[in-house]
Scaffold this active site. Structure first.
Site, short mmCIF file in Angstrom:
data_model
loop_
_atom_site.label_atom_id
_atom_site.label_comp_id
_atom_site.label_asym_id
_atom_site.label_seq_id
_atom_site.Cartn_x
_atom_site.Cartn_y
_atom_site.Cartn_z
N CYS A 81 -58.03 9.69 -29.98
CA CYS A 81 -57.61 9.08 -28.70
C CYS A 81 -58.16 9.94 -27.56
O CYS A 81 -57.48 10.24 -26.60
CB CYS A 81 -56.08 8.94 -28.63
SG CYS A 81 -55.16 10.44 -29.00
N ASP A 114 -49.63 14.64 -43.42
CA ASP A 114 -49.55 15.23 -42.08
C ASP A 114 -49.22 16.71 -42.23
O ASP A 114 -48.47 17.10 -43.13
CB ASP A 114 -48.51 14.55 -41.19
CG ASP A 114 -48.80 14.81 -39.72
OD1 ASP A 114 -49.60 14.04 -39.14
OD2 ASP A 114 -48.28 15.79 -39.15
#
Length: 435
Positions: free
Chosen positions: A377, A279
Site C-alpha cells: 500500500c 503473520d
C-alpha cells in the site's frame, strides 16, 4: 493526566495527539483513552484525533504564529489542545463560541488551570487574524499541503506530474467501502439490502464484490455483518484476489496476512482450498482468526516470520503465494494520517530490505507455473516497481505475468494505483509467474 476528573472529547483527544507526537500509532494511543469517554463523546473525539493528526504540519505552523514563545515539553498536552482549538475553528461546523469555550475548559480537565488564559488568548487571536494567518500558509509547501518536507520531496521525485494530486488525496477523509461475501450475496443483491436499510451506496467500478457507501456507518448497522455477509475493505485491496486467479484444489500462502481481509476474500472464492495465513505478530494474527470465524472460513494460521522459511515451512510447495509486504503505507495516508508523523525517510531502505528478503526466500516455495502476487500500500517506486525489477534480474526462473485485466495504471513493472485514483487507496500490484 487528569486525576479524579472525567475526560471530555477535547481533553481526551489532546492526550492521544500528544502520544502520537511522542511516537505511538494513533490506533494504539487512542484505545484505552476512548474507553474512558462517555459514548456520546466518542464521535467528536475520533473526529478531533484524526483531523488534527491529518492537518498537523499546518496546525503546528499556525500555533507557532499564535504563541509568543514555545510551550515547555511538559506542557505538550496544552499544545495538542491548542491544535484542537485551531482545527475546530478552521474545519468543523461547531459554533465558534462553543469550540472556544469548551477547548478552554478542557485545560482544567488536564489539571492545567493556568493555561485557560493562554488558550483563550491564542484562539481569539486566531479568530481576529484568520485571513492573514491562512494566507501565510501558502508561502510554504509543508503548511500548504500538511505533509513533512521529506515526504513531499519523495512524491515529487517519484511522481513529478502527480505529486500535488497525491498530497491533496492524502488529506481527504477516506470513504467506507465494503466487500460482499460472494458465497452469500451478489453485489446487486446486497445493494438491495442496503437500500432497504436506508443506507445509500453504489457499486465500485471494476470490483465485482465492491460497494462504496455514501456515508460511513457502524458495521453492526450493515445487513448480515455479524453473520459474515459483508466485510469492510477498500476496493484497491479487493483487486488482489482477482490477480491471484484462484482455482479449486490449490495450496495458497498469504505470507503477511493480518488483519486477514485478503485471506478471507481468497477463501470466499474457494473455501475448500488449503490456506496458510502467516503473520509475524501473534497479536495481529488474532484479528485474522476473528475475521475467519465471523465469515465461517478455515485457514492454518501461524505466527512466524515468513522470510525465515526453515522455522515454519513443511517442504510442500504452493500454487499461489501472496506477499502483501510491509511498507511505508505512503498510499494509505488518508486512512492512517499518523504516518506523516511516525514514518522517517530512513524507514524506506529498511522496509525495502524486508521486502527483498520476502521475495527471495518465498520464491522457492512456489510450484513451477505457480503465481506469486506482490503488493504494497505504498506509492514509492523503491518499494514497488524498482523492487520487482531488481527481483526479476536476480531470479532467471521468474517472469512478469500480465493479467487479463489491468488493476491500475501500468508501471515499468507491475501496476500502480496512486492515492485518489478512482477514489481508491494507493496500491501496487505485481504478478510473477514461475517459468
Amino acid at each position: 493526566m487528569a486525576k479524579n476528573k472525567s475526560l471530555c472529547a477535547r481533553s481526551a483527544a489532546a492526550l492521544v495527539i500528544l502520544r502520537v507526537i511522542q511516537g505511538q500509532s494513533l490506533n494504539t494511543a487512542s484505545t484505552d483513552i476512548s474507553k474512558r469517554l462517555d459514548e456520546t463523546q466518542r464521535g467528536l473525539f475520533q473526529q478531533l484525533c484524526y483531523g488534527v493528526i491529518r492537518w498537523y504540519p499546518t496546525l503546528e505552523t499556525l500555533s507557532e504564529q499564535l504563541l509568543s514563545k514555545p510551550l515547555k515539553a511538559k506542557d505538550g498536552d496544552i499544545l495538542a489542545l491548542l491544535l484542537i482549538g485551531i482545527y475546530q475553528l478552521r474545519s468543523l461546523r461547531i459554533p465558534d463560541h462553543a469550540a472556544l469555550s469548551e477547548t478552554v475548559n478542557a485545560c482544567k480537565l488536564l489539571n492545567k488551570q493556568w493555561a485557560t488564559g493562554l488558550m483563550n488568548a491564542c484562539l481569539r487571536n486566531y479568530q481576529r487574524q484568520q485571513d492573514v494567518l491562512e494566507k501565510s500558509l501558502t508561502e510554504q509547501v509543508v503548511s500548504l499541503y500538511a505533509h513533512p518536507t521529506w515526504l513531499i520531496e519523495k512524491y515529487q521525485n517519484d511522481w513529478p506530474d502527480d505529486w500535488q494530486t497525491i498530497l491533496t488525496a492524502n488529506n481527504q477523509q477516506p470513504p467506507m467501502m465494503l466487500r460482499v461475501n460472494c458465497r452469500e450475496f451478489s453485489q446487486a443483491e446486497y445493494l438491495e439490502l442496503l437500500a432497504k436499510a436506508n443506507i445509500a451506496a453504489q457499486a465500485i467500478e471494476n470490483c465485482p464484490q465492491g460497494i462504496l457507501l455514501e456515508q460511513a456507518c457502524d458495521v453492526f448497522a450493515l445487513p448480515g455483518f455479524v453473520d459474515g455477509a459483508v466485510s469492510v475493505q477498500d476496493g484497491a485491496a479487493q483487486q488482489v484476489a482477482d490477480l491471484l486467479d484462484i482455482q479449486p484444489n490449490q495450496r495458497i500462502l498469504d505470507a503477511c496476512a493480518a488483519p486477514g481481509g485478503k485471506t478471507c476474500h481468497i477463501l470466499e472464492r474457494h473455501p475448500r482450498n488449503e490456506m496458510t495465513a502467516l503473520d509475524i505478530s501473534d497479536e495481529r494474527l488474532k484479528q485474522v482468526d476473528e475475521n475467519l470465524s465471523r465469515l465461517h472460513l478455515t485457514a492454518n494460521c501461524l505466527a512466524a516470520d515468513a522470510s525465515d522459511t526453515q522455522n515454519w515451512w513443511n517442504g510442500e510447495q504452493f500454487d499461489r503465494i501472496l506477499i502483501d509486504a510491509p511498507c511505508t503505507g505512503s498510499g494509505v495516508i488518508r486512512r492512517h494520517p499518523d504516518i506523516k508523523l511516525l514514518r522517517k525517510p530512513e524507514d524506506i531502505e529498511q522496509l525495502a530490505q524486508q521486502q527483498r528478503a520476502l521475495l527471495d526466500n518465498l520464491w522457492p516455495l512456489l510450484k513451477p507455473d505457480g503465481l506469486l502476487v506482490y503488493t504494497t500500500c505504498s506509492a514509492f517506486k523503491q518499494e514497488n516497481e524498482l523492487q520487482i525489477e531488481a527481483f526479476l534480474q536476480r531470479q532467471p526462473d521468474a517472469m512478469e505475468h500480465i493479467p487479463a485485466k489491468a488493476p491500475a495504471r501500468r508501471a515499468s513493472f507491475g501496476y500502480q494505483l496512486l492515492p485518489g485514483d478512482n477514489d481508491l487507496d494507493g496500491f501496487y500490484y505485481a504478478c510473477l509467474r514461475h517459468r
